[in-house]
Design an enzyme around this catalytic site. Structure first.
Site, PDB file in Angstrom:
ATOM      1  N   LYS A  35       0.952  -1.310  -0.055  1.00 31.12           N
ATOM      2  CA  LYS A  35       0.322  -0.133   0.347  1.00 31.12           C
ATOM      3  C   LYS A  35       1.611   1.267  -0.529  1.00 31.12           C
ATOM      4  CE  LYS A  35      -0.187  -0.768   4.914  1.00 31.12           C
ATOM      5  NZ  LYS A  35      -1.594  -0.498   6.284  1.00 31.12           N
ATOM      6  N   TYR A 255      18.345  29.571   8.104  1.00 24.89           N
ATOM      7  CA  TYR A 255      17.029  29.907   8.543  1.00 24.89           C
ATOM      8  C   TYR A 255      17.008  29.971  10.348  1.00 24.89           C
ATOM      9  CZ  TYR A 255      14.741  30.488   4.229  1.00 24.89           C
ATOM     10  OH  TYR A 255      13.916  30.646   2.831  1.00 24.89           O
TER      11      TYR A 255
HETATM   12  C1  LIG Z   1      -0.415  -1.448   6.781  1.00 26.22           C
HETATM   13  C2  LIG Z   1      -0.782  -3.267   7.746  1.00 26.22           C
HETATM   14  C3  LIG Z   1      -0.317  -3.956   7.468  1.00 26.22           C
HETATM   15  C4  LIG Z   1       1.592  -3.853   7.674  1.00 26.22           C
HETATM   16  O1  LIG Z   1       1.716  -3.311   8.496  1.00 26.22           O
HETATM   17  P1  LIG Z   1       3.761  -3.059   8.772  1.00 26.22           P
HETATM   18  O2  LIG Z   1       3.407  -2.197  10.009  1.00 26.22           O
HETATM   19  O3  LIG Z   1       3.975  -2.070   7.917  1.00 26.22           O
HETATM   20  O4  LIG Z   1       4.284  -4.531   7.909  1.00 26.22           O
HETATM   21  C5  LIG Z   1      -0.765  -5.815   8.128  1.00 26.22           C
HETATM   22  N1  LIG Z   1      -1.858  -5.314   7.837  1.00 26.22           N
HETATM   23  C6  LIG Z   1      -2.400  -3.994   7.973  1.00 26.22           C
HETATM   24  C7  LIG Z   1      -4.054  -4.240   8.890  1.00 26.22           C
HETATM   25  C8  LIG Z   1      -1.997  -3.016   8.213  1.00 26.22           C
HETATM   26  O5  LIG Z   1      -3.490  -2.152   7.305  1.00 26.22           O
END
Ligand SMILES: *Cc1c(COP(=O)(O)O)cnc(C)c1O
Length: 366
Positions: A35, A255
């Protein structure tokens, strides 16, 4: 000529990390979580690079799943938040996407559709973001039985809130609640573990794990860096030194004049800033790397540039490439200096930074 500010993405390291997830998950299988544009690495390229190893992918939303199809990858894809509208059902059926159902309104959408996609039922075991209470499962499963053919019901998922903390017993408790909640459906599949849970020694993997951040070489575990867990950095963020000067004691940089030299200091300006996604909260002392030497940031990060102390890299000169994170400086270290986590830094690299795909194992046929 374009600016030499780039994110190099090493697909061999990505596969190395996925294979480590598989070893830790075994005998369960690992669905690769890609994702948020593959955690900032480019979802299409990540999907292609993992397609021969990973049997299944997981994403947050439909647009991301469609991007995997656009990449020419036709694996099953799990939508971790399921459908966001009734129209999504038909798309999921057509494309072979599997949906996580966490609320009754989603059951209504499935009931209205002619055909249902493969369904996972989300169980709320304590995190209280999404999912049905364990006490509601019998009712939900009965309803699902009237909506979907039995072979379309894959099983159950839950999500851990505290698996990053190895001293916490909350994950054990969530695991117990999950196991008890689904005990009446022993033939269905179960999935619970995020990346962090792969590194908990006594954690059951169930049927499918869901590694995300570890695939990219960043640490899911508090107090550890990715390399300390056997992971390899996939993204190396680089930018060129564009100016080098020597400050006299009492002279400041950037800055707010927030850093002032106390002795003669050779310093450099690097062509990257928060407009590229480098964190503005990474203050003086944040590590970077140039020409074999560790250096440190000084002063404030601006939108398009930042300053480094070159005392430790006397040979560095304009045009040299500085690593902001990657093989020599873990993104976890930078995140710690910026008061955040590697996840936020990797997903925050902006579109201004070209991603360059490489396979460091090319020569070794890896
Ligand atoms: C994003 C997500 C994962 C992966 O989590 P990580 O900590 O990046 O391994 C797994 N299960 C769900 C439901 C998620 O939303």
């Amino acid at each position: 000529m374009p600016r030499k500010t780039v994110a190099r993405i090493d697909t061999r390291a990505l596969r190395h990390n996925y294979r480590l997830a598989c070893r830790l998950a075994s005998p369960a299988r690992a669905m690769a979580v890609i994702k948020a544009d593959g955690y900032g690495h480019g979802i299409r390229e990540v999907a292609r690079a993992l397609a021969s190893d990973a049997p299944k992918f997981a994403v947050a939303c439909l647009e991301e799943a469609l991007a995997i199809r656009e990449a020419g990858v036709d694996h099953p894809v799990v939508l971790l938040q399921g459908m966001h509208s009734a129209e999504d059902v038909a798309t999921c059926v057509r494309e072979g996407f599997e949906v996580v159902v966490h609320s009754r309104y989603q059951l209504d959408w499935l009931a209205q559709a002619g055909e249902t996609p493969t369904v996972w039922v989300k169980v709320n075991t304590g995190m209280n973001r999404l999912g049905f209470a364990p006490s509601a499962l019998a009712d939900v499963m009965a309803r699902l039985g009237t909506i979907a053919a039995a072979e379309k019901v894959a099983g159950f998922v839950t999500h851990f809130a505290c698996a990053d903390d190895i001293s916490s017993d909350d994950t054990d408790q969530q695991t117990r609640i999950f196991s008890e909640a689904v005990v009446d459906w022993p033939k269905l599949e179960k999935s619970a573990s995020n990346s962090a849970a792969h590194f908990l020694p006594a954690q059951p993997s169930f049927d499918w794990t869901r590694p995300g951040i570890m695939l990219y070489g960043a640490s899911p575990t508090l107090g550890k860096t990715g390399p300390e867990l056997g992971l390899e950095a996939v993204m190396t963020l680089e930018a060129p030194l564009t100016a080098v000067r020597t400050l006299k004691p009492g002279e400041s940089v950037g800055y707010g004049y927030s850093w002032t030299a106390t002795r003669e200091t050779r310093m450099g300006i690097v062509a990257i800033g928060y407009g590229d996604g480098y964190p503005r909260h990474a203050g003086t002392g944040t590590p970077a790397w140039v020409g074999g030497n560790r250096i440190r940031l000084i002063g404030r990060v601006s939108m398009d540039m930042l300053a480094v102390d070159l005392t430790g890299a006397p040979n560095a000169c304009p045009g040299d490439s500085v690593e902001l994170w990657g093989r020599h400086v873990s993104v976890d270290e930078v995140a710690q200096h910026a008061g955040t986590i590697g996840y936020e830094l990797l997903t925050g690299i902006t579109a201004r930074v070209p991603r360059l795909y490489e396979n460091s194992g090319n020569a070794a046929a890896g």
